[in-house]
Design a protein around this motif. Structure first.
Motif, PDB file in Angstrom:
ATOM      1  N   SER A  62       0.854  -1.187   0.000  1.00  0.00           N
ATOM      2  CA  SER A  62       0.000   0.000   0.000  1.00  0.00           C
ATOM      3  C   SER A  62       0.888   1.235   0.000  1.00  0.00           C
ATOM      4  O   SER A  62       2.013   1.208   0.499  1.00  0.00           O
ATOM      5  N   LEU A  63       0.364   2.279  -0.576  1.00  0.00           N
ATOM      6  CA  LEU A  63       1.088   3.545  -0.653  1.00  0.00           C
ATOM      7  C   LEU A  63       0.889   4.332   0.631  1.00  0.00           C
ATOM      8  O   LEU A  63      -0.203   4.331   1.199  1.00  0.00           O
ATOM      9  N   THR A  64       1.932   5.008   1.064  1.00  0.00           N
ATOM     10  CA  THR A  64       1.783   5.961   2.154  1.00  0.00           C
ATOM     11  C   THR A  64       1.111   7.203   1.563  1.00  0.00           C
ATOM     12  O   THR A  64       0.931   7.299   0.334  1.00  0.00           O
ATOM     13  N   GLU A  65       0.759   8.143   2.383  1.00  0.00           N
ATOM     14  CA  GLU A  65       0.139   9.380   1.884  1.00  0.00           C
ATOM     15  C   GLU A  65       1.068  10.063   0.876  1.00  0.00           C
ATOM     16  O   GLU A  65       0.632  10.511  -0.187  1.00  0.00           O
ATOM     17  N   GLN A  66       2.344  10.120   1.208  1.00  0.00           N
ATOM     18  CA  GLN A  66       3.333  10.735   0.324  1.00  0.00           C
ATOM     19  C   GLN A  66       3.452   9.942  -0.988  1.00  0.00           C
ATOM     20  O   GLN A  66       3.503  10.512  -2.076  1.00  0.00           O
ATOM     21  N   GLY A  67       3.480   8.635  -0.903  1.00  0.00           N
ATOM     22  CA  GLY A  67       3.544   7.789  -2.083  1.00  0.00           C
ATOM     23  C   GLY A  67       2.299   7.922  -2.941  1.00  0.00           C
ATOM     24  O   GLY A  67       2.378   7.953  -4.177  1.00  0.00           O
ATOM     25  N   GLN A  68       1.158   8.009  -2.297  1.00  0.00           N
ATOM     26  CA  GLN A  68      -0.117   8.189  -2.996  1.00  0.00           C
ATOM     27  C   GLN A  68      -0.111   9.497  -3.783  1.00  0.00           C
ATOM     28  O   GLN A  68      -0.520   9.535  -4.937  1.00  0.00           O
ATOM     29  N   ASN A  69       0.369  10.574  -3.163  1.00  0.00           N
ATOM     30  CA  ASN A  69       0.414  11.875  -3.829  1.00  0.00           C
ATOM     31  C   ASN A  69       1.278  11.833  -5.086  1.00  0.00           C
ATOM     32  O   ASN A  69       0.888  12.338  -6.136  1.00  0.00           O
ATOM     33  N   ILE A  70       2.439  11.232  -4.979  1.00  0.00           N
ATOM     34  CA  ILE A  70       3.339  11.141  -6.132  1.00  0.00           C
ATOM     35  C   ILE A  70       2.714  10.263  -7.214  1.00  0.00           C
ATOM     36  O   ILE A  70       2.719  10.619  -8.397  1.00  0.00           O
ATOM     37  N   ALA A  71       2.169   9.131  -6.829  1.00  0.00           N
ATOM     38  CA  ALA A  71       1.551   8.218  -7.794  1.00  0.00           C
ATOM     39  C   ALA A  71       0.405   8.893  -8.541  1.00  0.00           C
ATOM     40  O   ALA A  71       0.269   8.744  -9.759  1.00  0.00           O
ATOM     41  N   GLU A  72      -0.401   9.649  -7.824  1.00  0.00           N
ATOM     42  CA  GLU A  72      -1.516  10.353  -8.457  1.00  0.00           C
ATOM     43  C   GLU A  72      -1.019  11.395  -9.451  1.00  0.00           C
ATOM     44  O   GLU A  72      -1.590  11.547 -10.528  1.00  0.00           O
ATOM     45  N   GLN A  73       0.050  12.107  -9.105  1.00  0.00           N
ATOM     46  CA  GLN A  73       0.614  13.111 -10.008  1.00  0.00           C
ATOM     47  C   GLN A  73       1.150  12.464 -11.281  1.00  0.00           C
ATOM     48  O   GLN A  73       0.910  12.952 -12.391  1.00  0.00           O
ATOM     49  N   VAL A  74       1.878  11.374 -11.127  1.00  0.00           N
ATOM     50  CA  VAL A  74       2.441  10.669 -12.282  1.00  0.00           C
ATOM     51  C   VAL A  74       1.313  10.126 -13.152  1.00  0.00           C
ATOM     52  O   VAL A  74       1.338  10.260 -14.379  1.00  0.00           O
ATOM     53  N   TYR A  75       0.317   9.539 -12.540  1.00  0.00           N
ATOM     54  CA  TYR A  75      -0.813   8.970 -13.268  1.00  0.00           C
ATOM     55  C   TYR A  75      -1.595  10.053 -14.009  1.00  0.00           C
ATOM     56  O   TYR A  75      -2.006   9.857 -15.157  1.00  0.00           O
ATOM     57  N   GLU A  76      -1.782  11.196 -13.363  1.00  0.00           N
ATOM     58  CA  GLU A  76      -2.480  12.314 -14.016  1.00  0.00           C
ATOM     59  C   GLU A  76      -1.728  12.752 -15.278  1.00  0.00           C
ATOM     60  O   GLU A  76      -2.331  12.969 -16.333  1.00  0.00           O
ATOM     61  N   LYS A  77      -0.413  12.866 -15.183  1.00  0.00           N
ATOM     62  CA  LYS A  77       0.390  13.236 -16.348  1.00  0.00           C
ATOM     63  C   LYS A  77       0.275  12.176 -17.432  1.00  0.00           C
ATOM     64  O   LYS A  77       0.149  12.491 -18.620  1.00  0.00           O
ATOM     65  N   HIS A  78       0.326  10.920 -17.011  1.00  0.00           N
ATOM     66  CA  HIS A  78       0.228   9.819 -17.968  1.00  0.00           C
ATOM     67  C   HIS A  78      -1.087   9.896 -18.755  1.00  0.00           C
ATOM     68  O   HIS A  78      -1.086   9.812 -19.984  1.00  0.00           O
ATOM     69  N   LEU A  79      -2.187  10.058 -18.048  1.00  0.00           N
ATOM     70  CA  LEU A  79      -3.489  10.146 -18.709  1.00  0.00           C
ATOM     71  C   LEU A  79      -3.573  11.370 -19.614  1.00  0.00           C
ATOM     72  O   LEU A  79      -4.078  11.292 -20.738  1.00  0.00           O
ATOM     73  N   PHE A  80      -3.075  12.498 -19.136  1.00  0.00           N
ATOM     74  CA  PHE A  80      -3.106  13.741 -19.909  1.00  0.00           C
ATOM     75  C   PHE A  80      -2.373  13.561 -21.234  1.00  0.00           C
ATOM     76  O   PHE A  80      -2.920  13.847 -22.301  1.00  0.00           O
ATOM     77  N   PHE A  81      -1.130  13.087 -21.166  1.00  0.00           N
ATOM     78  CA  PHE A  81      -0.345  12.944 -22.388  1.00  0.00           C
ATOM     79  C   PHE A  81      -0.902  11.854 -23.301  1.00  0.00           C
ATOM     80  O   PHE A  81      -0.931  12.025 -24.525  1.00  0.00           O
ATOM     81  N   THR A  82      -1.347  10.759 -22.727  1.00  0.00           N
ATOM     82  CA  THR A  82      -1.936   9.695 -23.545  1.00  0.00           C
ATOM     83  C   THR A  82      -3.140  10.231 -24.320  1.00  0.00           C
ATOM     84  O   THR A  82      -3.239  10.051 -25.538  1.00  0.00           O
ATOM     85  N   ASN A  83      -4.020  10.904 -23.619  1.00  0.00           N
ATOM     86  CA  ASN A  83      -5.236  11.421 -24.265  1.00  0.00           C
ATOM     87  C   ASN A  83      -4.927  12.478 -25.316  1.00  0.00           C
ATOM     88  O   ASN A  83      -5.524  12.473 -26.397  1.00  0.00           O
ATOM     89  N   ARG A  84      -4.008  13.394 -25.024  1.00  0.00           N
ATOM     90  CA  ARG A  84      -3.659  14.438 -26.013  1.00  0.00           C
ATOM     91  C   ARG A  84      -3.051  13.810 -27.263  1.00  0.00           C
ATOM     92  O   ARG A  84      -3.371  14.212 -28.384  1.00  0.00           O
ATOM     93  N   LEU A  85      -2.177  12.839 -27.078  1.00  0.00           N
ATOM     94  CA  LEU A  85      -1.536  12.202 -28.230  1.00  0.00           C
ATOM     95  C   LEU A  85      -2.546  11.430 -29.073  1.00  0.00           C
ATOM     96  O   LEU A  85      -2.513  11.487 -30.307  1.00  0.00           O
ATOM     97  N   ILE A  86      -3.468  10.743 -28.424  1.00  0.00           N
ATOM     98  CA  ILE A  86      -4.516  10.021 -29.153  1.00  0.00           C
ATOM     99  C   ILE A  86      -5.383  11.012 -29.933  1.00  0.00           C
ATOM    100  O   ILE A  86      -5.720  10.774 -31.097  1.00  0.00           O
ATOM    101  N   GLU A  87      -5.719  12.146 -29.301  1.00  0.00           N
ATOM    102  CA  GLU A  87      -6.509  13.182 -29.973  1.00  0.00           C
ATOM    103  C   GLU A  87      -5.798  13.709 -31.220  1.00  0.00           C
ATOM    104  O   GLU A  87      -6.441  14.124 -32.180  1.00  0.00           O
ATOM    105  N   MET A  88      -4.469  13.686 -31.208  1.00  0.00           N
ATOM    106  CA  MET A  88      -3.690  14.169 -32.355  1.00  0.00           C
ATOM    107  C   MET A  88      -3.505  13.086 -33.416  1.00  0.00           C
ATOM    108  O   MET A  88      -2.852  13.320 -34.426  1.00  0.00           O
TER     109      MET A  88
END
Length: 120
Positions: A62-88
């Motif tokens: 399980s992620l600690t609070e700090q680990g959860q925060n980092i994981a969420e940030q990385v995942y948000e970037k991943h989704l953002f870039f994946t979606n933008r690239l697919i849109e292009m």
């Protein structure tokens, strides 16, 4: 010690698997990332020392609070870039692969500017 892109990938994998399955084991992470179980064990040991991850008595992770925060940030970037690239017009597989690289190298400032621009 700063997190490497590989360590961020492990945190993101635990986050994603937790959302999908409700629990995460080392073998799940190994399968998800296509790495060996010893590689996962080393990463888990290091991320536990850094207080980003906890390995429970039953072997689940399980992620600690700090680990959860980092994981969420990385995942948000991943989704953002994946979606933008697919849109292009980039194929979903290539978009996901490229997003995985981009999510680690972009600064938070640049990401927030791109995100704000995309939301306009």
């Amino acid at each position: 010690m700063a997190l490497t892109s590989s360590m961020e990938d492990y945190l993101e994998a635990v986050f994603m698997l937790q959302k999908q399955k409700g629990y995460v084991r080392c073998v799940d992470v190994a399968e998800h990332l296509s790495v060996t179980k010893p590689s996962v064990s080393r990463a888990v040991k290091e991320l536990t020392k850094m207080k980003y991850l906890v390995k429970k008595a039953d072997g689940t992770l399980s992620l600690t609070e700090q680990g959860q925060n980092i994981a969420e940030q990385v995942y948000e970037k991943h989704l953002f870039f994946t979606n933008r690239l697919i849109e292009m017009g980039v194929s979903p597989d290539i978009a996901a692969q490229d997003a995985c690289k981009l999510e680690h190298v972009i600064s938070e400032e640049s990401f927030l500017k791109l995100k704000a621009m995309a939301e306009e």
